[in-house]
Write an enzyme that holds these catalytic residues in place. Sequence first.
Site, short mmCIF file in Angstrom:
data_model
loop_
_atom_site.label_atom_id
_atom_site.label_comp_id
_atom_site.label_asym_id
_atom_site.label_seq_id
_atom_site.Cartn_x
_atom_site.Cartn_y
_atom_site.Cartn_z
N TRP A 228 31.88 46.95 44.43
CA TRP A 228 31.20 46.03 43.52
C TRP A 228 29.68 46.24 43.57
O TRP A 228 28.92 45.38 43.19
CB TRP A 228 31.53 44.57 43.89
CG TRP A 228 32.92 44.15 43.49
CD1 TRP A 228 33.26 43.47 42.35
CD2 TRP A 228 34.15 44.33 44.20
NE1 TRP A 228 34.63 43.25 42.31
CE2 TRP A 228 35.19 43.77 43.44
CE3 TRP A 228 34.48 44.93 45.42
CZ2 TRP A 228 36.53 43.77 43.84
CZ3 TRP A 228 35.81 44.95 45.82
CH2 TRP A 228 36.82 44.37 45.04
N CYS A 263 38.77 43.93 40.56
CA CYS A 263 40.02 43.15 40.59
C CYS A 263 41.06 43.53 39.52
O CYS A 263 42.24 43.60 39.82
CB CYS A 263 39.74 41.65 40.55
SG CYS A 263 39.13 41.05 38.98
N HIS A 321 39.18 36.31 37.69
CA HIS A 321 39.78 37.09 38.77
C HIS A 321 41.22 37.36 38.35
O HIS A 321 41.86 36.52 37.73
CB HIS A 321 39.73 36.32 40.09
CG HIS A 321 40.34 37.11 41.23
ND1 HIS A 321 40.04 38.44 41.43
CD2 HIS A 321 41.23 36.78 42.19
CE1 HIS A 321 40.74 38.87 42.48
NE2 HIS A 321 41.46 37.90 42.95
N ASP A 344 48.09 39.34 45.59
CA ASP A 344 46.76 39.78 45.20
C ASP A 344 46.34 40.94 46.08
O ASP A 344 46.33 40.82 47.30
CB ASP A 344 45.78 38.59 45.38
CG ASP A 344 44.40 38.86 44.78
OD1 ASP A 344 44.11 40.03 44.47
OD2 ASP A 344 43.63 37.90 44.65
N TYR A 531 30.63 39.92 36.75
CA TYR A 531 31.75 38.97 36.68
C TYR A 531 31.98 38.27 38.01
O TYR A 531 32.62 37.23 38.08
CB TYR A 531 33.02 39.67 36.17
CG TYR A 531 33.89 40.33 37.21
CD1 TYR A 531 35.01 39.68 37.72
CD2 TYR A 531 33.61 41.62 37.68
CE1 TYR A 531 35.83 40.30 38.66
CE2 TYR A 531 34.43 42.23 38.62
CZ TYR A 531 35.53 41.57 39.11
OH TYR A 531 36.35 42.17 40.04
#
Length: 700
Positions: A228, A263, A321, A344, A531
Amino acid sequence: ESNLKVTGIDLLKSQNTRQHHTDGYNIKNLVVRRGQPFLVQVSLSRELRAADKLSLRFGIGENPLKNKGSLLSLKPEREDFYGWKISVVKKNGKECLLSVTSAPNAAVGKYNLHVKTGTNIYKPENGVIYLLFNPWCEDDVVYMANEAQRKEYVLNDTGYIYVGSSYSIYDRPWNYGQFEDFVLDACMYLLDKSKLSLTDRRDPANVSRAMSALVNANDDSGVLLGNWSGNYISGTSPMDWIGSVTILQKYYKTKKPVRYGQCWVFAGVLNTVMRCLGVPSRCVSTFDAAHDTEENLTVDIYVNERGEKLNSSLDSVWNFHVWNDVWMKRTDLPEGFSGWQAIDSTPQEQSQGRFQCGPCPVKAVREGDVYLPYDSKFVYAEVNADRVYWLVRKVNGKDKYTKLGTETQAIGKNISTKAVGQNRREDITREYKYPEGSKEERMSMQRAYSFIRPARMTPRSGYASTVEALSGPTQPMVPKEPATKTGLHLEITNTEPLHPGNPLEMAITVKTSTPGNWTIDLTGSCQLQYYTGKVQANLGTIKETIKLEGTSEMQIPLKIAPDAYMKTLSSLEDEVLILVTAIVEVEETNDKLTKETSMRFEYPPITVQMPETAKLYNDFTCAFIFKNKLNVILENCKLLVEGLGIFKMTTFDQGDIMPGRIMKSEIICTPTRLGEKKIVAKLISNQIKGISTEKAIIIT
């Protein structure tokens, strides 16, 4: 002549795979689902007699043993062996047709088939059989009764992942490609890599948990490395993927983590893996998702006196997400928690020492039963936390904090997935939460709070040195929206389309709804953020004092010139959102209110030109057309296209596209599979990170 030998075996692939809904897999081996019969044609050296000893042996793993249940020796008409059975369908001279039914709870994976006659063992070529979960079998824990749902959640190899912000949701087409070359083999490699025991491989809860760990690279050199940072020079930018196929193929070939994911990429790949293994699965997007709340159910947001959000080092609210729901009966839990389970694979925090998350029953999240395995507290907090705003001022060189207010309904909105059999968004928020403010919601919340330690009343800032003590009672068990004396309300909108290269024209609307004359101080700011909620640039602020009387409203414009943001926009590798934050304070009553809204830039479309139908193996031309309707040059344009069953992922370098110019690219397509196929295209440049489109064609 009495010595019986096998001369050949036909695994009747086309017939079996049609029956088992596995005819889509691009693989030379037989792929079948557990708990359902498949046929094997055995050719013998002579006719089969009653006294003959014939057995089919299925071995799984490195060293299959009968007493471990990893070697199944099946004799026709004998009692079943670990729930497997075999019978003779018909004998015809030297030919013998057998029916094999695996146990509906058999371990999933690759089995080696040998045929034993007396002391002879026959090993067929391509004798490796892939056994998958079976949502068509009532005795399998992944059984799904509805055919349309099975078509979507198991067999559909394309879909959409919903991204953007709750103010402007958009769909990103994604190719799951669970039937493509090497994808099933990659999943089998992951199963072996997971070191799950044979018993654990029977249960989709264990398998899905292991896969959530293996799709990220964090502790087991799994499929994808998360990044990220905004710097993707040593790999592929997360924005540049349009599907899972390239990622899984590359991983299977190199056995090294593929760079890089965020994600929606993790969720896209995990969805492919679960559908490929036969577990019904869907990608789920939550807007305004809370992260890293330390399970205390609050997220602290800090703003300065100009109304600009500050980057806190601890918790955050992501604009969206994406995770996955998988469908199964939970035999390890009390009644009532079967159905969809959240998993996840985005590496956020460790669970039992690994970056894995789930399966967590979606019903447990809704009911507040957050003690149930796995990771239900974490998932609950992601969709139910409160957002607390703090004003940070420098007083004598030290940070001083003032609480601006709490939003109790701001987290976990518009929970979305692709609708069954339709190309539209389905809102599934009600599966995760009762309606805000309802009696059920309050009861669920009280239940959850009894398992989660109560929130502190001080901000947990990454840079808090002195914290202003807060007077008044501590937080009630169930927080309610603060009622203001003035009936104060804020709305943030854009008044013109948000095109890169144009001024950003937005407005903050302040409303009051109680009698009286009110003097209101408004502070507003505009920023660019990722984001993940991380602020990348401050674009401008406004400060105004307005007067409102009784029930009235006023719209205050907020305008940002292109020069204020275009340079930043072009230099960032990620897609950014426009964040507008407003703080109002009523002078007469000291009422305070804060609101923030994230908006996405709007782009001109890509159009796809091709016939509506085409014939198998007959070439057709597909054209991609894009007109740059923006007032800026789009630099370093790349067009990424992929059509499953039509052509492999292809990249066109388009260079710079001037304002008003039209780009056209053509590709010759050769369809290799029947049915509806989709072509996905995505355009990326320095200025814009993702204009995507898709178009379907019927192959006959």
